[in-house]
Design an enzyme around this catalytic site. Structure first.
Site, short mmCIF file in Angstrom:
data_model
loop_
_atom_site.label_atom_id
_atom_site.label_comp_id
_atom_site.label_asym_id
_atom_site.label_seq_id
_atom_site.Cartn_x
_atom_site.Cartn_y
_atom_site.Cartn_z
NE ARG A 107 6.26 -2.95 -61.20
CZ ARG A 107 6.80 -2.73 -60.00
NH1 ARG A 107 6.43 -1.70 -59.28
NH2 ARG A 107 7.70 -3.56 -59.50
CG HIS A 134 7.84 -8.61 -58.38
ND1 HIS A 134 8.52 -8.14 -59.49
CD2 HIS A 134 8.04 -7.68 -57.40
CE1 HIS A 134 9.10 -7.00 -59.18
NE2 HIS A 134 8.83 -6.70 -57.93
CD GLN A 137 12.11 -7.74 -54.75
OE1 GLN A 137 11.78 -6.69 -55.27
NE2 GLN A 137 13.15 -7.83 -53.94
CG ASP A 222 4.63 -7.87 -50.83
OD1 ASP A 222 5.00 -6.68 -50.66
OD2 ASP A 222 4.13 -8.28 -51.89
CB CYS A 262 9.69 -7.17 -52.52
SG CYS A 262 7.95 -6.74 -52.41
NE ARG A 290 13.97 -6.02 -58.54
CZ ARG A 290 12.81 -5.36 -58.68
NH1 ARG A 290 12.19 -4.91 -57.60
NH2 ARG A 290 12.24 -5.21 -59.86
N1 NVA Z 1 2.77 -7.27 -53.90
C1 NVA Z 1 3.20 -5.91 -54.16
C2 NVA Z 1 4.64 -5.87 -54.54
C3 NVA Z 1 5.19 -4.50 -54.75
C4 NVA Z 1 6.61 -4.50 -55.24
C5 NVA Z 1 2.34 -5.29 -55.22
O1 NVA Z 1 2.01 -5.99 -56.20
O2 NVA Z 1 1.96 -4.14 -55.11
N1 CP Z 2 10.04 -4.23 -54.96
C1 CP Z 2 9.64 -3.49 -56.01
O1 CP Z 2 9.36 -4.01 -57.10
O2 CP Z 2 9.59 -2.16 -55.77
P1 CP Z 2 8.98 -1.04 -56.70
O3 CP Z 2 7.48 -1.24 -56.72
O4 CP Z 2 9.40 0.25 -56.06
O5 CP Z 2 9.53 -1.18 -58.09
#
Ligand code: NVA
Ligand code: CP
Length: 307
Positions: A107, A134, A137, A222, A262, A290
């Site tokens: 990540r 992502h 997800q 989101d 998500c 997940r």
């Molecule tokens: N769009 C959000 C998703 C979090 C799971 C982010 O990138 O922070």
């Molecule tokens: N939806 C998701 O990826 O959540 P986290 O940021 O908690 O991993």
């Protein structure tokens, strides 16, 4: 043993539609195996390295629990405690980590970083969220839709809010899982232009949320400010003020429409205070899935089943 040329999962386009369908069906089976408390340990002696350069609740717990439940082990690596945070080149990190782990999950911020890691990795690399995509997800989201409503093929999905990493993965999903996608984002926050153009046959910009949700079988949103955009939070709250998903907006969609997010969600902003507890919301199923979807993905990458 590592492959000479491992498969990676950096976006949904890295698997064929057929392979993605296998992963979704396998996720549903693995959920049943877990719920029946059957011991199933195909990952014995396998190690997952988890590199997190952004925060996480669901992704960390689901990958770590999934590996442990299926007999393997996961190592959590943060930039604070490794040389990744002190400027060791990604290529060197990839060579070293992939010589010891059997599979890697990353990540991070720039999508190019996971591409560079994968290019130098001897083992499969999974994108667990970048600024651009992502895909993990989406596996959970498609599994959730299939469990509640059957195949998503031919259905209409509406994305409301920011044209962000999740939106981009929904665009890829529209192609791979064969659904129509309406995208409702304000000016200045549209998804990647090239990605929209590449999928113009099934992805349409409909900027008015009320128009966009008409005929939809699934409505998704989101956060308005993703990780790394904390300084823009106030400006974004103004830009997105007409883009909240609430039960009144959902009433314009199909009667059997589902709502997904998500998570983490910000009640009072992109969702009303009552949206997550609305009967149309399946957000906690998405979160649980997940676990199952990523177990299936890791089975696909590590065990290389005939698909
Ligand atoms: N769009 C959000 C998703 C979090 C799971 C982010 O990138 O922070
Ligand atoms: N939806 C998701 O990826 O959540 P986290 O940021 O908690 O991993």
């Amino acid at each position: 043993m590592p492959n000479s040329s491992p498969r990676h999962f950096l976006t949904l386009l890295d698997l064929t539609p057929n392979e993605l369908h296998w992963v979704i069906q396998r996720a549903i089976e693995l959920k049943q195996i877990r719920n029946s408390k059957t011991l199933y340990e195909p990952f014995r002696n396998q190690v997952l390295a988890m590199i997190f350069q952004k925060s996480s609740t669901r992704t960390r717990v689901s990958f770590e629990a999934g590996m442990a439940q299926q007999g393997g082990h996961a190592i959590f690596l943060s930039p604070r405690d490794t040389h990744l945070g002190r400027g060791e080149p990604i290529a060197d990190s990839a060579r070293v980590i992939s010589s010891m782990a059997d599979i890697v999950m990353i990540r991070t911020f720039a999508h190019a970083q996971v591409e560079e890691f994968a290019a130098h990795s001897k083992v499969p690399v999974i994108n667990a969220l970048t600024d651009d995509y992502h895909p993990c997800q989406l596996l959970a989201d498609i599994q959730t839709f299939v469990e509640h409503r059957g195949s998503i093929s031919g259905k209409t999905v509406t994305w409301i809010g920011d044209g962000n990493n999740m939106c981009h993965s929904f665009i890829n999903a529209a192609k791979q899982f064969n659904f129509k996608l309406n995208v409702a984002c304000p000016d200045g926050y549209l998804p990647n232009t090239q990605l929209m153009a590449n999928n113009a046959d099934r992805v349409h910009l409909v900027q008015d949320p009320k128009q966009a949700v008409i005929g939809s079988h699934l409505v998704v949103t989101d956060t308005w400010a993703s990780m790394g955009q904390e300084d823009e939070k106030k400006a974004r709250e103004t830009a997105f003020e007409d883009y909240q998903v609430n039960p009144t907006l959902m009433d314009l969609a199909e009667p059997e429409a589902l709502f997904m997010h998500c998570l983490p969600a910000y009640r009072g902003l992109e969702v009303s205070h009552d949206m997550l507890s609305d009967p149309r919301s399946v957000v906690y199923d998405e979160a649980e899935n997940r676990l199952h979807a990523q177990k299936a993905l890791m089975e696909f990458l590590l065990l290389q089943p005939q698909v």
